[in-house]
Design an enzyme around this catalytic site. Structure first.
Site, PDB file in Angstrom:
ATOM      1  N   ASN A  10       0.991  -1.070  -0.117  1.00 11.05           N
ATOM      2  CA  ASN A  10       0.092  -0.167  -0.059  1.00 11.05           C
ATOM      3  C   ASN A  10       0.865   1.373   0.033  1.00 11.05           C
ATOM      4  O   ASN A  10       1.529   1.551   1.026  1.00 11.05           O
ATOM      5  CB  ASN A  10      -0.858  -0.049   1.263  1.00 11.05           C
ATOM      6  CG  ASN A  10      -1.664   1.313   1.536  1.00 11.05           C
ATOM      7  OD1 ASN A  10      -1.835   1.960   0.421  1.00 11.05           O
ATOM      8  ND2 ASN A  10      -2.234   1.441   2.548  1.00 11.05           N
ATOM      9  N   LYS A  12       0.265   4.434  -0.358  1.00  7.91           N
ATOM     10  CA  LYS A  12      -0.433   5.376   0.282  1.00  7.91           C
ATOM     11  C   LYS A  12      -0.182   6.536  -0.471  1.00  7.91           C
ATOM     12  O   LYS A  12      -0.371   6.570  -1.776  1.00  7.91           O
ATOM     13  CB  LYS A  12       0.014   5.856   1.794  1.00  7.91           C
ATOM     14  CG  LYS A  12      -0.150   4.202   2.738  1.00  7.91           C
ATOM     15  CD  LYS A  12       0.259   4.378   3.971  1.00  7.91           C
ATOM     16  CE  LYS A  12       0.284   3.088   4.742  1.00  7.91           C
ATOM     17  NZ  LYS A  12       0.100   3.220   6.259  1.00  7.91           N
ATOM     18  N   HIS A  95      -9.293   1.641   4.802  1.00  5.53           N
ATOM     19  CA  HIS A  95      -8.107   1.505   5.599  1.00  5.53           C
ATOM     20  C   HIS A  95      -8.121   2.764   6.712  1.00  5.53           C
ATOM     21  O   HIS A  95      -9.025   3.639   6.690  1.00  5.53           O
ATOM     22  CB  HIS A  95      -6.862   2.115   4.735  1.00  5.53           C
ATOM     23  CG  HIS A  95      -5.584   2.046   5.154  1.00  5.53           C
ATOM     24  ND1 HIS A  95      -5.072   2.949   6.124  1.00  5.53           N
ATOM     25  CD2 HIS A  95      -4.526   1.069   5.169  1.00  5.53           C
ATOM     26  CE1 HIS A  95      -3.853   2.527   6.407  1.00  5.53           C
ATOM     27  NE2 HIS A  95      -3.694   1.621   5.975  1.00  5.53           N
ATOM     28  N   GLU A  97      -6.618   5.074   7.781  1.00  3.38           N
ATOM     29  CA  GLU A  97      -6.296   6.426   7.471  1.00  3.38           C
ATOM     30  C   GLU A  97      -7.530   6.951   6.863  1.00  3.38           C
ATOM     31  O   GLU A  97      -7.874   8.070   6.875  1.00  3.38           O
ATOM     32  CB  GLU A  97      -5.104   6.475   6.686  1.00  3.38           C
ATOM     33  CG  GLU A  97      -3.748   6.081   7.509  1.00  3.38           C
ATOM     34  CD  GLU A  97      -2.731   5.682   6.596  1.00  3.38           C
ATOM     35  OE1 GLU A  97      -2.735   5.473   5.521  1.00  3.38           O
ATOM     36  OE2 GLU A  97      -1.867   4.869   7.349  1.00  3.38           O
ATOM     37  N   GLU A 167      -5.217  -4.857  10.460  1.00 11.04           N
ATOM     38  CA  GLU A 167      -4.075  -3.709  10.692  1.00 11.04           C
ATOM     39  C   GLU A 167      -4.358  -3.171  11.939  1.00 11.04           C
ATOM     40  O   GLU A 167      -5.100  -2.187  12.118  1.00 11.04           O
ATOM     41  CB  GLU A 167      -4.114  -2.820   9.624  1.00 11.04           C
ATOM     42  CG  GLU A 167      -4.018  -3.427   8.209  1.00 11.04           C
ATOM     43  CD  GLU A 167      -3.345  -2.372   7.145  1.00 11.04           C
ATOM     44  OE1 GLU A 167      -2.081  -2.670   6.897  1.00 11.04           O
ATOM     45  OE2 GLU A 167      -4.005  -1.459   7.057  1.00 11.04           O
ATOM     46  N   GLY A 173       2.665   2.255  10.856  1.00  3.32           N
ATOM     47  CA  GLY A 173       3.958   3.176  10.500  1.00  3.32           C
ATOM     48  C   GLY A 173       4.685   3.580  11.991  1.00  3.32           C
ATOM     49  O   GLY A 173       5.374   4.545  11.889  1.00  3.32           O
ATOM     50  N   SER A 213       3.838  -2.356  10.295  1.00  2.00           N
ATOM     51  CA  SER A 213       5.070  -2.535  10.202  1.00  2.00           C
ATOM     52  C   SER A 213       5.694  -3.645   9.852  1.00  2.00           C
ATOM     53  O   SER A 213       6.603  -4.358  10.434  1.00  2.00           O
ATOM     54  CB  SER A 213       5.499  -2.041  11.675  1.00  2.00           C
ATOM     55  OG  SER A 213       5.151  -0.624  12.003  1.00  2.00           O
TER      56      SER A 213
HETATM   57  P1  13P Z   1       3.431   0.280   7.644  1.00  2.00           P
HETATM   58  O1  13P Z   1       3.777  -0.979   6.965  1.00  2.00           O
HETATM   59  O2  13P Z   1       3.991   1.235   6.989  1.00  2.00           O
HETATM   60  O3  13P Z   1       3.292   0.172   9.121  1.00  2.00           O
HETATM   61  O4  13P Z   1       1.801   0.543   6.898  1.00  2.00           O
HETATM   62  C1  13P Z   1       0.742  -0.581   7.202  1.00  2.00           C
HETATM   63  C2  13P Z   1      -0.277  -0.056   6.507  1.00  2.00           C
HETATM   64  O5  13P Z   1      -1.270   0.736   6.792  1.00  2.00           O
HETATM   65  C3  13P Z   1      -0.600  -0.958   5.013  1.00  2.00           C
HETATM   66  O6  13P Z   1      -1.987  -0.482   4.657  1.00  2.00           O
END
Ligand code: 13P
Length: 250
Positions: A10, A12, A95, A97, A167, A173, A213
């Site tokens: 992803n 982002k 997601h 976010e 997640e 992150g 992560s």
């Molecule tokens: P990270 O792998 O950067 O923690 O992000 C995970 C994520 O949100 C994947 O959709």
């Protein structure tokens, strides 16, 4: 039948179209693993050049979001037909976010999931608890609620093809990966919830990813768990490391 692993990036809000092409060219030789479906979910503007760059490789290109209406006066949104016409087969839905910054709810997630299936796009349905919810011991209750609403009016046949990404928000992150036990426990609870809504066959077919992560170091143990069918990878999908994650079993 054993479930095929699905390892997805992803990106982002990272990578311009030209950077996307460059990264895909770097990743192409590094992600060859026939045991795994390899997917990169990229910003909408990168989809077409990314598709072109990935041609002839095992990399599939997916989207990070879509709207639940067919067309019309929704300035700035991307429709399912636009994605389907571009050749997109997977879309990330809900997601954390998007839930946090763009006010998505379990109800809008459900609308998007239904719409994606209508257009034969497989949704990667995200769920996951906050740190407070984990500390208060309500993780499983919360995730069961997210799943039950996301799958409202979804048929068993559709559900068996869906992908769920677990997640934990506190692991996204932050470099703070869930322990394998924590990840497996929740992924199993999600599968049990699917069995409860549908049946054992649907639960056995659906693929459940862990995200938060994921790194080349943590991937092998996570992906060896009985109910973890791959990963949704943020930061590490923006570099050559993604190749090591995809080839976790080599
Ligand atoms: P990270 O792998 O950067 O923690 O992000 C995970 C994520 O949100 C994947 O959709």
């Amino acid at each position: 039948m054993a479930r095929k692993k699905i390892i997805a990036g992803n990106w982002k809000m990272n990578m311009t179209p030209s950077e996307a092409v460059e990264l895909i060219n770097t990743l192409k030789p590094l992600v060859k693993n026939d045991d795994v479906d390899v997917l990169l979910c990229v910003p909408a503007i990168d989809i077409i050049p990314a598709m072109e760059a990935a041609k002839g490789s095992n990399i599939m290109i997916g989207a990070e979001n879509m709207y639940f209406e067919e067309k019309g006066a929704f300035t700035g949104e991307i429709s399912p037909a636009m994605l389907a016409d571009a050749g997109v087969k997977y879309v990330i839905i809900g997601h954390s976010e998007r839930r946090e910054y763009f006010a998505e709810t379990d109800e809008t997630v459900n609308k998007k999931v239904l719409k994606a299936f209508e257009h034969e796009i497989t949704p990667i349905i995200c769920c996951g608890e906050t740190l407070t919810q984990r500390e208060q011991g309500v993780t499983i209750d919360f995730i069961r609620q997210q799943i039950k609403i996301a799958f409202l009016n979804v048929t068993a046949e559709q559900a068996s093809k869906a992908v769920i990404a677990y997640e934990p928000i506190w692991a996204i992150g932050t470099g703070k990966v869930a322990t394998t036990e924590q990840a497996q426990e929740v992924c199993k609870a999600i599968r049990d919830c699917i069995a409860e809504i549908y049946d054992e066959a649907t639960a056995a077919a659906i693929r459940i990813q862990y995200g938060g992560s994921v790194s080349a170091a943590s991937a092998p143990e996570l992906f060896a768990q009985a109910d973890i069918d791959g990963g949704l990878v943020g930061g590490a999908s923006l570099k050559a490391d993604f190749g090591k994650i995809v080839c976790y079993n080599k």
